[in-house]
Design a protein around this motif. Sequence first.
Motif, PDB file in Angstrom:
ATOM      1  N   LEU A 125      57.857 113.459  72.082  1.00 37.23           N
ATOM      2  CA  LEU A 125      56.911 113.647  73.182  1.00 37.23           C
ATOM      3  C   LEU A 125      55.505 113.229  72.777  1.00 37.23           C
ATOM      4  CD1 LEU A 125      56.218 114.649  76.000  1.00 37.23           C
ATOM      5  CD2 LEU A 125      56.012 116.953  75.055  1.00 37.23           C
ATOM      6  N   LEU A 126      55.097 113.598  71.568  1.00 39.64           N
ATOM      7  CA  LEU A 126      53.760 113.223  71.111  1.00 39.64           C
ATOM      8  C   LEU A 126      53.644 111.710  70.923  1.00 39.64           C
ATOM      9  CD1 LEU A 126      53.016 116.060  68.529  1.00 39.64           C
ATOM     10  CD2 LEU A 126      52.198 115.846  70.888  1.00 39.64           C
ATOM     11  N   ALA A 127      54.724 111.078  70.491  1.00 41.15           N
ATOM     12  CA  ALA A 127      54.696 109.624  70.336  1.00 41.15           C
ATOM     13  C   ALA A 127      54.500 108.946  71.682  1.00 41.15           C
ATOM     14  CB  ALA A 127      55.993 109.148  69.678  1.00 41.15           C
ATOM     15  N   ALA A 128      55.248 109.384  72.689  1.00 42.13           N
ATOM     16  CA  ALA A 128      55.098 108.805  74.020  1.00 42.13           C
ATOM     17  C   ALA A 128      53.712 109.089  74.589  1.00 42.13           C
ATOM     18  CB  ALA A 128      56.180 109.349  74.950  1.00 42.13           C
ATOM     19  N   THR A 129      53.199 110.289  74.344  1.00 45.16           N
ATOM     20  CA  THR A 129      51.864 110.636  74.832  1.00 45.16           C
ATOM     21  C   THR A 129      50.798 109.764  74.184  1.00 45.16           C
ATOM     22  OG1 THR A 129      52.577 112.934  75.120  1.00 45.16           O
ATOM     23  CG2 THR A 129      50.206 112.513  75.092  1.00 45.16           C
ATOM     24  N   ALA A 130      50.934 109.528  72.871  1.00 47.28           N
ATOM     25  CA  ALA A 130      49.968 108.681  72.176  1.00 47.28           C
ATOM     26  C   ALA A 130      49.915 107.291  72.787  1.00 47.28           C
ATOM     27  CB  ALA A 130      50.322 108.604  70.694  1.00 47.28           C
ATOM     28  N   GLY A 131      51.079 106.730  73.090  1.00 48.22           N
ATOM     29  CA  GLY A 131      51.098 105.416  73.711  1.00 48.22           C
ATOM     30  C   GLY A 131      50.570 105.438  75.135  1.00 48.22           C
ATOM     31  N   ALA A 132      50.928 106.474  75.887  1.00 50.10           N
ATOM     32  CA  ALA A 132      50.481 106.556  77.276  1.00 50.10           C
ATOM     33  C   ALA A 132      48.973 106.698  77.385  1.00 50.10           C
ATOM     34  CB  ALA A 132      51.176 107.734  77.961  1.00 50.10           C
ATOM     35  N   MET A 133      48.362 107.419  76.414  1.00 49.55           N
ATOM     36  CA  MET A 133      46.918 107.652  76.443  1.00 49.55           C
ATOM     37  C   MET A 133      46.134 106.665  75.598  1.00 49.55           C
ATOM     38  SD  MET A 133      46.740 111.808  76.128  1.00 49.55           S
ATOM     39  CE  MET A 133      44.963 111.684  75.845  1.00 49.55           C
ATOM     40  N   ASN A 134      46.843 105.851  74.811  1.00 42.84           N
ATOM     41  CA  ASN A 134      46.187 104.919  73.900  1.00 42.84           C
ATOM     42  C   ASN A 134      45.297 105.669  72.907  1.00 42.84           C
ATOM     43  OD1 ASN A 134      45.683 102.347  72.858  1.00 42.84           O
ATOM     44  ND2 ASN A 134      43.776 102.154  74.015  1.00 42.84           N
ATOM     45  N   VAL A 135      45.900 106.664  72.229  1.00 40.20           N
ATOM     46  CA  VAL A 135      45.176 107.481  71.270  1.00 40.20           C
ATOM     47  C   VAL A 135      46.115 107.783  70.102  1.00 40.20           C
ATOM     48  CG1 VAL A 135      45.870 109.656  72.371  1.00 40.20           C
ATOM     49  CG2 VAL A 135      43.799 109.592  70.986  1.00 40.20           C
ATOM     50  N   ARG A 136      45.551 107.955  68.923  1.00 39.49           N
ATOM     51  CA  ARG A 136      46.359 108.270  67.752  1.00 39.49           C
ATOM     52  C   ARG A 136      46.622 109.766  67.700  1.00 39.49           C
ATOM     53  NH1 ARG A 136      43.141 106.760  63.858  1.00 39.49           N
ATOM     54  NH2 ARG A 136      42.505 108.831  63.172  1.00 39.49           N
ATOM     55  N   LEU A 137      47.908 110.123  67.678  1.00 38.89           N
ATOM     56  CA  LEU A 137      48.316 111.509  67.526  1.00 38.89           C
ATOM     57  C   LEU A 137      49.210 111.617  66.311  1.00 38.89           C
ATOM     58  CD1 LEU A 137      49.022 112.458  71.267  1.00 38.89           C
ATOM     59  CD2 LEU A 137      46.952 112.882  69.934  1.00 38.89           C
ATOM     60  N   GLY A 138      49.814 112.804  66.136  1.00 38.10           N
ATOM     61  CA  GLY A 138      50.639 113.030  64.948  1.00 38.10           C
ATOM     62  C   GLY A 138      52.050 112.533  65.140  1.00 38.10           C
ATOM     63  N   GLY A 139      53.011 113.476  65.223  1.00 37.86           N
ATOM     64  CA  GLY A 139      54.404 113.079  65.274  1.00 37.86           C
ATOM     65  C   GLY A 139      55.071 113.336  63.943  1.00 37.86           C
ATOM     66  N   GLN A 140      56.358 113.484  63.954  1.00 42.56           N
ATOM     67  CA  GLN A 140      57.084 113.845  62.738  1.00 42.56           C
ATOM     68  C   GLN A 140      57.041 112.741  61.686  1.00 42.56           C
ATOM     69  OE1 GLN A 140      58.283 116.955  62.307  1.00 42.56           O
ATOM     70  NE2 GLN A 140      57.252 117.330  64.242  1.00 42.56           N
ATOM     71  N   SER A 141      57.197 111.498  62.098  1.00 39.37           N
ATOM     72  CA  SER A 141      57.226 110.417  61.118  1.00 39.37           C
ATOM     73  C   SER A 141      55.873 110.246  60.449  1.00 39.37           C
ATOM     74  CB  SER A 141      57.650 109.105  61.800  1.00 39.37           C
ATOM     75  OG  SER A 141      56.712 108.754  62.790  1.00 39.37           O
ATOM     76  N   ALA A 142      54.800 110.366  61.228  1.00 38.63           N
ATOM     77  CA  ALA A 142      53.471 110.232  60.646  1.00 38.63           C
ATOM     78  C   ALA A 142      53.157 111.391  59.724  1.00 38.63           C
ATOM     79  CB  ALA A 142      52.429 110.145  61.766  1.00 38.63           C
ATOM     80  N   ALA A 143      53.578 112.607  60.133  1.00 42.73           N
ATOM     81  CA  ALA A 143      53.322 113.781  59.298  1.00 42.73           C
ATOM     82  C   ALA A 143      54.056 113.694  57.972  1.00 42.73           C
ATOM     83  CB  ALA A 143      53.733 115.045  60.050  1.00 42.73           C
ATOM     84  N   ALA A 144      55.180 113.027  57.968  1.00 38.44           N
ATOM     85  CA  ALA A 144      55.972 112.908  56.746  1.00 38.44           C
ATOM     86  C   ALA A 144      55.572 111.702  55.904  1.00 38.44           C
ATOM     87  CB  ALA A 144      57.459 112.813  57.108  1.00 38.44           C
TER      88      ALA A 144
END
Length: 308
Positions: A244-263
């Motif tokens: 959900l956070l990955a899709a939100t990041a793309g929809a808003m054009n903003v960098r968010l977290g997500g499991q892959s980035a956190a790892a």
Amino acid sequence: MSFFAILLALMLDQARPLGRDNPVYEAMRGWARWTRQTLDAGQTHHGWLAWWLAVAAPALGAMAVYWALWAIHGLLAFAWMTLALYFTLGFRQFSHHFTAIRVALESGDEAGARAALARWKGADVADGPREEFLRQVIEHSVLAAHRHVFGVLVCFVVFAALGLGPAGAVMYRMAEHLSRRWAAQSADEHSDASRQAARGGWHAVDFLPVRATALAFAVVGNFEEAIANWRQERMASPSNDGLLLAATAGAMNVRLGGQSAAAGGPDWPGSDQRAPQLAHLASAVGLVWRSVVLWLLLLALGMLARFW
């Protein structure tokens, strides 16, 4: 009937939001506590038995009341659906936290904003860069909007279409409650069996709703980047929240977290150019409200197609 029940419940929630200590929520917490204390004896199947009873019994009860009222009069069944939605939805339960944070930031009170986020999350917020703090606010807000609004709506619509009344909304709210309450308690209080059942059960219950929310965000936002991030996160992690956070990041054009980035995994495409800014808080609000309008529009079109 489902469309008008949702619309009326949302209006009631805006006009008279429920407090966190209302009798219905207290009963829900007491029921969850009783089932865990009674049935969780430490074995895996005990944990799942406690989880199933805690989730299924309220949902079946809501369905039985709906059927009984429908046999008497359709308006009584409609009133019950609306009331169940009113108690399971919670738009105002998270929006006032978000508003307090946004107002504090706009007035230059970053310390007050951090304190407001800590109260909302129920945990300390570490001091760090402003961009990191804004990222946490956006992520927590998006997840709260999904769990208090969109996830409930998806389960409600699916179960109502099958003639089960508000059972889906009740099931989703109970599963979400157990995922927070049972997972947060220490191992000294209860065994790990019910904790693992709550996590696994929540992942299964939220599997379809979180993807429906992600798709709605993609439709009302930047579709191509939302889908690209969705695919990359899906390959990196099975987490519902991360997707959900990955899709939100793309929809808003903003960098968010997500499991892959956190790892320490690869960032999503173009994430280095999308640091969170204060303006993104307004973008998050717009994304949520456009998604609500999209949902209502789809339900209205479905209702018209049914009566055409």
